[in-house]
Scaffold this active site. Sequence first.
Site, short mmCIF file in Angstrom:
data_model
loop_
_atom_site.label_atom_id
_atom_site.label_comp_id
_atom_site.label_asym_id
_atom_site.label_seq_id
_atom_site.Cartn_x
_atom_site.Cartn_y
_atom_site.Cartn_z
N GLY A 1 0.83 -1.20 0.00
CA GLY A 1 0.00 0.00 0.00
C GLY A 1 0.86 1.24 0.00
O GLY A 1 1.72 1.40 0.85
N GLY A 2 0.61 2.10 -0.97
CA GLY A 2 1.40 3.32 -1.10
C GLY A 2 0.55 4.57 -1.04
O GLY A 2 0.77 5.52 -1.77
N GLY A 3 -0.44 4.58 -0.15
CA GLY A 3 -1.14 5.82 0.16
C GLY A 3 -0.32 6.60 1.18
O GLY A 3 0.87 6.31 1.38
N LEU A 4 -0.92 7.55 1.83
CA LEU A 4 -0.15 8.37 2.77
C LEU A 4 0.44 7.53 3.89
O LEU A 4 1.59 7.73 4.28
CB LEU A 4 -1.05 9.46 3.37
CG LEU A 4 -1.42 10.58 2.40
CD1 LEU A 4 -2.44 11.51 3.04
CD2 LEU A 4 -0.19 11.36 1.98
N ARG B 1 -19.69 14.51 11.70
CA ARG B 1 -20.33 13.88 10.54
C ARG B 1 -21.47 12.94 10.90
O ARG B 1 -22.48 12.89 10.19
CB ARG B 1 -19.28 13.11 9.76
CG ARG B 1 -18.31 14.08 9.15
CD ARG B 1 -17.19 13.38 8.46
NE ARG B 1 -16.38 14.42 7.84
CZ ARG B 1 -15.23 14.20 7.24
NH1 ARG B 1 -14.76 12.97 7.17
NH2 ARG B 1 -14.56 15.19 6.70
N HIS C 1 -18.27 6.59 3.62
CA HIS C 1 -17.08 7.39 3.39
C HIS C 1 -15.79 6.82 3.98
O HIS C 1 -14.74 6.87 3.36
CB HIS C 1 -17.33 8.77 3.99
CG HIS C 1 -16.25 9.77 3.81
ND1 HIS C 1 -15.79 10.13 2.57
CD2 HIS C 1 -15.52 10.49 4.69
CE1 HIS C 1 -14.83 11.03 2.71
NE2 HIS C 1 -14.63 11.25 3.99
N GLU D 1 -5.75 4.00 7.06
CA GLU D 1 -7.17 3.67 7.23
C GLU D 1 -7.35 2.17 7.48
O GLU D 1 -8.38 1.74 8.01
CB GLU D 1 -7.97 4.12 6.00
CG GLU D 1 -9.47 4.14 6.27
CD GLU D 1 -10.28 4.78 5.15
OE1 GLU D 1 -9.75 5.62 4.41
OE2 GLU D 1 -11.48 4.42 5.02
N LEU E 1 -6.01 12.20 7.26
CA LEU E 1 -4.71 12.42 6.61
C LEU E 1 -3.65 12.48 7.70
O LEU E 1 -2.55 11.94 7.55
CB LEU E 1 -4.74 13.72 5.81
CG LEU E 1 -5.75 13.76 4.65
CD1 LEU E 1 -5.67 15.09 3.91
CD2 LEU E 1 -5.50 12.61 3.69
C1 FAD Z 1 -13.49 11.68 -1.11
C2 FAD Z 1 -12.69 11.63 0.14
C3 FAD Z 1 -12.23 12.81 0.74
C4 FAD Z 1 -11.50 12.77 1.92
N1 FAD Z 1 -11.07 13.95 2.46
C5 FAD Z 1 -10.32 13.93 3.59
C6 FAD Z 1 -9.82 15.14 4.15
O1 FAD Z 1 -10.06 16.22 3.64
N2 FAD Z 1 -9.08 15.06 5.27
C7 FAD Z 1 -8.79 13.86 5.86
O2 FAD Z 1 -8.08 13.86 6.86
N3 FAD Z 1 -9.22 12.70 5.33
C8 FAD Z 1 -9.99 12.70 4.21
N4 FAD Z 1 -10.43 11.52 3.68
C9 FAD Z 1 -9.97 10.24 4.24
C10 FAD Z 1 -8.56 9.92 3.75
O3 FAD Z 1 -8.40 10.35 2.43
C11 FAD Z 1 -8.24 8.44 3.77
O4 FAD Z 1 -8.65 7.88 4.97
C12 FAD Z 1 -6.74 8.22 3.62
O5 FAD Z 1 -6.27 8.87 2.49
C13 FAD Z 1 -6.37 6.76 3.60
O6 FAD Z 1 -5.00 6.64 3.32
P1 FAD Z 1 -4.23 5.27 3.43
O7 FAD Z 1 -2.80 5.57 3.27
O8 FAD Z 1 -4.64 4.55 4.63
O9 FAD Z 1 -4.76 4.39 2.23
P2 FAD Z 1 -5.03 4.68 0.68
O10 FAD Z 1 -4.65 6.03 0.26
O11 FAD Z 1 -6.39 4.20 0.43
O12 FAD Z 1 -3.98 3.72 -0.01
C14 FAD Z 1 -4.12 2.34 -0.01
C15 FAD Z 1 -2.96 1.76 -0.76
O13 FAD Z 1 -3.01 0.36 -0.66
C16 FAD Z 1 -2.95 -0.24 -1.92
N5 FAD Z 1 -3.75 -1.46 -1.86
C17 FAD Z 1 -5.04 -1.58 -1.48
N6 FAD Z 1 -5.42 -2.86 -1.56
C18 FAD Z 1 -4.36 -3.57 -2.00
C19 FAD Z 1 -4.13 -4.93 -2.30
N7 FAD Z 1 -5.10 -5.84 -2.18
N8 FAD Z 1 -2.91 -5.30 -2.75
C20 FAD Z 1 -1.94 -4.38 -2.90
N9 FAD Z 1 -2.09 -3.08 -2.63
C21 FAD Z 1 -3.29 -2.67 -2.18
C22 FAD Z 1 -3.46 0.80 -2.88
O14 FAD Z 1 -2.95 0.61 -4.15
C23 FAD Z 1 -2.95 2.07 -2.25
O15 FAD Z 1 -1.63 2.32 -2.64
C24 FAD Z 1 -11.21 11.54 2.52
C25 FAD Z 1 -11.67 10.36 1.94
C26 FAD Z 1 -12.42 10.40 0.78
C27 FAD Z 1 -12.99 9.15 0.24
#
Ligand code: FAD
Lengths: 254, 681
Positions: B21-24, B321, B394, B432, B448
Amino acid sequence: MAEKTVTLRIKRGVADEASTWEEFSVALQPNANVISCLMDIRKNPVTKDGKTTTPVAWDAACLEEVCGSCTVVINGRARQACSTMIAGPHGIAPNGETITVEPMSKFPRVRDLVVDRSRMFDALKRIRGWVQIDGSHELGAGPRVSASDQEIMYTLSRCMTCGCCVESCPNYNDHSPFIGPFAISLVRMYNMHPSGKMQAGERLDSIMSDGGIADCGKAQNCVKVCPKEIPLIESIAVMGRETLKRALFGWLLK
Amino acid sequence: MAAKVSVKSKNGSVRRAIVVGGGLGGLMTVIKLCEAGIPVDIISLVPVKRSHSVCAQGGINASVNLKGEGDSPAIHMEETILGGDFLANQPPVKGMAEAAPGIVYMLDRMGVPFNRTPEGNLDFRRFGGTLFHRTAFSGATTGQQLMYALDEQVRRYETLDVQDERGVTIPGEKMVRKFEFFDLADLIMDDNGVVRGVIAQDLKTSKMHVFRGDAVCLATGGAGMVFGRSTNSVINTGSASAVAYRRGAMFANAEFIQVHPTAIPGPDKLRLISESVRGEGGRVWVPRDRKDKRAGRDIPEKERYYFLEERYPAYKNLVPRDIASREIFRTVVHEGYQCLPGVRSVYLDVSHLASTESSKHALKNKLGGVLEIYEKFAGEDPYTNPMQIFPAVHYSMGGLWVDFETDSHNSLKIGASRNASTNLPGLFATGEADYQYHGANRLGANSLLSCIYGGMVTGPSMATWREETNGSAFDLSSDLFDKAEKRATEEYTALLARTGSEYSENAFKIHDELAEDMLLKCTVERKNDELTGLVQKIDELKVRLKKAAVLDTTPTGKMNQPAVFLRHMRGMLDLAEVIAKGALARDENRGAHYKPVFDSDRDEAKDHPEGGKGRDDKNWLKTTRATFTEDGAKFDYEPVDISLVVPRARVYKQKSMAAAVGSIGATTETTEKKDDAHAPA
Ligand SMILES: Cc1cc2nc3c(=O)[nH]c(=O)nc-3n(C[C@H](O)[C@H](O)[C@H](O)COP(=O)(O)OP(=O)(O)OC[C@H]3O[C@@H](n4cnc5c(N)ncnc54)[C@H](O)[C@@H]3O)c2cc1C
Ligand code: SF4
Ligand code: SF4
């Protein structure tokens, strides 16, 4: 009243094997876009003439035109499938006209509409697309930035590596090493940043060699298709001046 | 930090850690690992720059107090805990709130184009659940901008060579290797149950690959797709969490699903209209006349019912919310108000903020990105027309259960290997995908933050684990890994054989059916009889999924999305079960989890002195934990660490913070807590 439908004509195929075209008829839902049609096809993978086929492969993630995944060529133009509406004020087929959907041609095809855009990400490595920091530990506030500079950097920073600009650029193809307008525009952004500036020279060098800014033929196609309205031509002009300065006086300016 | 262990294993391989996973959350973990000198393999479904985090619009919280309002990390912590209805373990929240200002400064140094004040300082806006300007933002695409900043830093590590302890470059080895378009298929565990690597499937070729890793982190995001249409990216199936859950990782607080009050209805996705729209002054209303057929812009002021403002005079449109969603639901579904007869939605209005050209320009600077989405997808200009919106699924407050370790100040002890560790040794979770920071309801702009803070905790934790653990995965015999790969390949090949008349189901349709029921029965309002029916339905769908045809028999070697979807669908059904059963069991109201039957009196806190409407601290102030068994999820419950803020009623009618502020100092300073106070009872 008969259900309103729309026809999608889709170019299909795996990697560099031969391509075929298939047509699908999809019921028109309110606020439908090309992705919602592809979702419908997946649930019922039958062509317009009744042949059962495989679901079309496509690439998508955010569905709100911010991740850049779903770029395809629709009716000849590179754009995001998610924000291409079928009906409504921006609709491309309000009366059920046939829509053609193809993968982008400038990248290796993986399957159907999915392509491999690694080349774009490699360009970001080449231009050293980052602000070099000493570490992620606490070092206090960042540099002050004026609201007007922020506005420009933010505009440039919205590039989502979607590929529309390079798909439309006549100078970007598999027999040229051109890095593409998006990368040049990003050099402008990093070089504007108060700390990013400190490596400005290296970034300019990266676009002054083979495949760099000199490969742009100023056709200006790119700026017309950028979904984020990034001022690519302006960026290319600014970087043209900067690289020229560096070429002429680089050794003086350090 | 303890002395560094060798970069190389005994047999001379480079000892890598794995971040899936390469989100934040994932990228921040990677940066911390790299800074500790540990090379990393990143595995991601999509190129990491396209991760779901790019969707975040509104901003990131940090009580930097640049507006001179007297905000502080202590208040941020308090409001986060209150906002989560006291279900979050408190020390991690404290750690997060304290680290927040430093995190925003770090992002600023990385070049995030945050909005600025005239003096060139960071600008802050308001978000829900607070009265302070605490949210830093970059236009209305903050998530995208933060993602790009971390992505850029990680890209730099892709270009840097691995060096050994003496600083000698190891040829051909880069600090970061990315495996994009890869899907997590399985965990690899040794005989002692230690996670030693993963199997991931290359989606371009459908081949299974073995990755060895000395510490594995899942940062794979939420699971909005369980509900079909949501504000989430379509890749958010939660499949990776489900893979870990099947292998024994506990899943916590799954029943807490955040329903965001304001999204645009659509056939493929419910696109979010960020809370920042209300933070900048957007107002929610419905026509007072339920049969009014006029367009929103034509309805005069006095004929508009600003129901949130009337019901919550202090927080108005910026109540948390869960409350806003329930009020909109109640107003539309139970009281019959709506934008237009037959149109189930309410207005979210910014047109009053754009009455002149200059105010419109200012609004565009701050909210352009979101308003553009409305313009594009709803086909109407939001600067002149009130937007039609409705609540949508959400965010997953729940996630993989993770541990933590506190320091002498009851904050997190950074660098302890218990932090962010799941119950499977060697497996960590962050972002998340974990359940750690938000309790029963997440405050806007805290996610975030929790993702990035989570990464800052998880990286050092994994580094310590790598030092402490017995031997390296890279020295184990290849037997273990070969077997795992063989099993995964066989499982996949079996899927490809699912054709013919006995496979009559379509997994995409099963997904639709699941989504429909989940949305109807397991979101804003929950009823036990409906939840019982839902659990049965999920069981039925599980049986039917076994009869789902593969739809595409294209052999290994080529991309095959429908075959991979079968694995994701199985995961979604597992998680749906955990969500629904958890909700059924929890007989109370807390945060996003709400059963009208416990809400006899709508006046908050009046009849429930110890909590909000129907909150039951005596029986339910505890974390839900689900464990996979072949016969379905088994549940147990763990006490919540409430060592910092004493639970109290959750009231948003008056300004309650002033009183709270006084009490924080006392609670944080005087409460002593042992490290194991939160261990399972
Ligand atoms: C529309 C929207 C607006 C938002 N606005 C805000 C905001 O303003 N402020 C705030 O604080 N939060 C906000 N959030 C919440 C926040 O964006 C998310 O909770 C957060 O970005 C999640 O980040 P993460 O790094 O956990 O995962 P993600 O960014 O979801 O990344 C998941 C990563 O895992 C990888 N992955 C997933 N499944 C697999 C798999 N099976 N195999 C391999 N790789 C996989 C994906 O490719 C990705 O790289 C918002 C959410 C949404 C939906
Ligand atoms: S101006 Fe023309 S040649 Fe230059 S990058 Fe744009 S499209 Fe390509
Ligand atoms: S510059 Fe525009 S068209 Fe080109 S990749 Fe970036 S967003 Fe896409």
